[in-house]
Design a protein around this motif. Structure first.
Motif: not given
Length: 113
Positions: A5, A9, A13, A64
Motif C-alpha cells: 500500500e 501511494k 503520487d 484510485k
C-alpha cells in the motif's frame, strides 16, 4: 509483482506529479499527426508510447482505489519513462521535437506550467 500500500501511494503520487496532461488532453493529442509520427513500433503499427497513453487515460479516469496490480505496474513504467526521457532534454527550443512529442504520448508536457 505485488505492490505494498505504501508503494502504491508513493507511485500514484509521483504519477500525479509527472502526468500533467488530463485524460481529455491526452485523447486530443493522440489524434494529432505529431503523436502518430514518434515512438518505437509495438509490433502492430502503433507505438509503445501511444499504447501507454491509452492506458494512462484509463488510469486517470478510474478511482484510485479501483486500480489493480496491472495498473500499478503501468504507473511504474510511466514514471520510469518520463523520468528517463526528461533527463535527455535537447538544447534549445523543444516545441517541435520528437522528444516533446514522445513525452506527450506518455502524458507529460514539459512546456506546461
Amino acid at each position: 509483482m505485488a505492490y505494498s500500500e505504501e508503494n502504491k501511494k508513493e507511485a500514484y503520487d509521483k504519477f500525479e506529479d509527472l502526468v500533467n496532461m488530463s485524460a481529455s488532453e491526452i485523447e486530443k493529442w493522440l489524434k494529432t499527426d505529431e503523436s502518430k509520427a514518434v515512438g518505437q513500433d509495438s509490433g502492430d503499427g502503433e507505438s509503445i508510447g501511444r499504447k501507454s497513453a491509452k492506458h494512462i487515460v484509463q488510469i486517470l479516469k478510474m478511482k484510485k482505489q479501483d486500480l489493480n496490480e496491472d495498473d500499478f505496474h503501468h504507473i511504474h513504467k510511466v514514471i520510469s519513462y518520463i523520468s528517463r526521457h526528461s533527463a535527455q532534454r535537447p538544447h534549445g527550443d523543444v516545441s517541435k521535437t520528437d522528444w516533446l512529442y514522445s513525452l506527450k504520448n506518455w502524458g507529460h508536457d514539459p512546456q506546461k506550467k
